[in-house]
Design a protein around this motif. Sequence first.
Motif, PDB file in Angstrom:
ATOM      1  N   GLY A   1       0.794  -1.219   0.000  1.00 40.78           N
ATOM      2  CA  GLY A   1       0.000   0.000   0.000  1.00 40.78           C
ATOM      3  C   GLY A   1       0.825   1.267   0.000  1.00 40.78           C
ATOM      4  N   TRP A   2       1.906   1.296   0.769  1.00 33.11           N
ATOM      5  CA  TRP A   2       2.724   2.509   0.844  1.00 33.11           C
ATOM      6  C   TRP A   2       3.372   2.831  -0.503  1.00 33.11           C
TER       7      TRP A   2
ATOM      8  N   ARG B   1      -0.680 -11.713   2.683  1.00 33.37           N
ATOM      9  CA  ARG B   1       0.467 -11.983   3.567  1.00 33.37           C
ATOM     10  C   ARG B   1       0.561 -10.975   4.696  1.00 33.37           C
ATOM     11  N   SER B   2       0.250  -9.726   4.397  1.00 35.62           N
ATOM     12  CA  SER B   2       0.462  -8.667   5.383  1.00 35.62           C
ATOM     13  C   SER B   2      -0.490  -8.755   6.562  1.00 35.62           C
TER      14      SER B   2
ATOM     15  N   HIS C   1      -0.509  -4.673   9.925  1.00 33.46           N
ATOM     16  CA  HIS C   1      -1.143  -4.027  11.079  1.00 33.46           C
ATOM     17  C   HIS C   1      -0.944  -2.514  11.003  1.00 33.46           C
ATOM     18  N   ARG C   2       0.262  -2.083  10.653  1.00 30.61           N
ATOM     19  CA  ARG C   2       0.526  -0.643  10.534  1.00 30.61           C
ATOM     20  C   ARG C   2      -0.318  -0.023   9.430  1.00 30.61           C
TER      21      ARG C   2
ATOM     22  N   ARG D   1      -7.264   3.902   9.184  1.00 33.07           N
ATOM     23  CA  ARG D   1      -8.385   4.318  10.041  1.00 33.07           C
ATOM     24  C   ARG D   1      -8.448   5.831  10.231  1.00 33.07           C
ATOM     25  N   ASP D   2      -7.483   6.555   9.680  1.00 37.71           N
ATOM     26  CA  ASP D   2      -7.578   8.017   9.682  1.00 37.71           C
ATOM     27  C   ASP D   2      -8.665   8.426   8.693  1.00 37.71           C
ATOM     28  N   PRO D   3      -9.644   9.207   9.103  1.00 38.57           N
ATOM     29  CA  PRO D   3     -10.743   9.560   8.197  1.00 38.57           C
ATOM     30  C   PRO D   3     -10.270  10.356   6.977  1.00 38.57           C
TER      31      PRO D   3
END
Length: 316
Positions: free
Chosen positions: A95-96, A237-238, A245-246, A252-254
């Motif tokens: 994702g990053w 996998r993550s 988790h990170r 979860r930040d809107p």
Amino acid sequence: MSSNPIPDPSSVRYDGPWTHRDVHANGIRFHVVEAAPAGVPAAEAPLVVLLHGFGDFWWSWRHQLRDLADLGYRTISVDLRGYGDTDKPPRGYDGWTLAGDVAGLIRALGHTEAALVGHAEGGLVCWTTAVLHPRLVRSIALVSSPHPVALKAAVLRDGRQRAAWLPNFLRYQPPRYGEHLLTTLDGFEIERLLRGRAGVRWARTAEFVDTATRLRSAIRIPGVAHCALEYQRWAFRSQWRPDGHRFMTAMRDPVRIPVLILRGEDDAYILDSTVRRNHELSPNRRMVAIADAGHYAHQENPEAVTAELAKSLTCG
């Protein structure tokens, strides 16, 4: 086995009222397709970036490329990392990095912000970029692409969504097996997925047959099937690793910018209840059901999708 020659990456550079470009960003070369409004310098027109879904490529947005440019937007459809004629590095499908790809593209195109539009996995990249690079994102619009937190919750808690989404996701996890499925029989697996998720009306058209033919060729470009599956394999996998988790914690930040969520009324792959979950994560959102469309609303009913995008872009 395949009866046709292996396609060259350049085979996805179809002619049309657009321009093919190579743009270097985030350490790799992206193939992008641009349609710009007539008589307006590219840097002065608002930027819209279109991101395709799994097993697809820039062609998915052919209708919106032309129509949004006619409305005054500099419109860019991207072959995502690993797809089409974009570079296919061995890593970077987390994702990053994917959000960094989009952020880098916006800057490389000479803009300080953009509106993002994404389908399915491309929509997940939109959500992620909006969270991780908020200053660069003016608004996002999603086609059958729930918030990552909402999708995970639905798969875990909603038996109907789990039954629709999980089997193919798990089927593609073993190494080499998924690549074999996607590339043998001239890429028939991609047509099977397309036909199974599209609405009945579109699946009976000549445009559907043409689209399926193009996708079957594009998935057989060397490296594409593996790279496409790496998006899903990282997501799987993550879940059991600290980076997963990170990532979910960060998501979860809107997202407080304008959000448009589109879903075909006949989409049996992503359910209405799934895209409606977790309203608190996108409080400034508008939801629209697209008639006569399944999972590929932007292709099945492009006029309706473009009309809603035009409203959203004006507000955003």
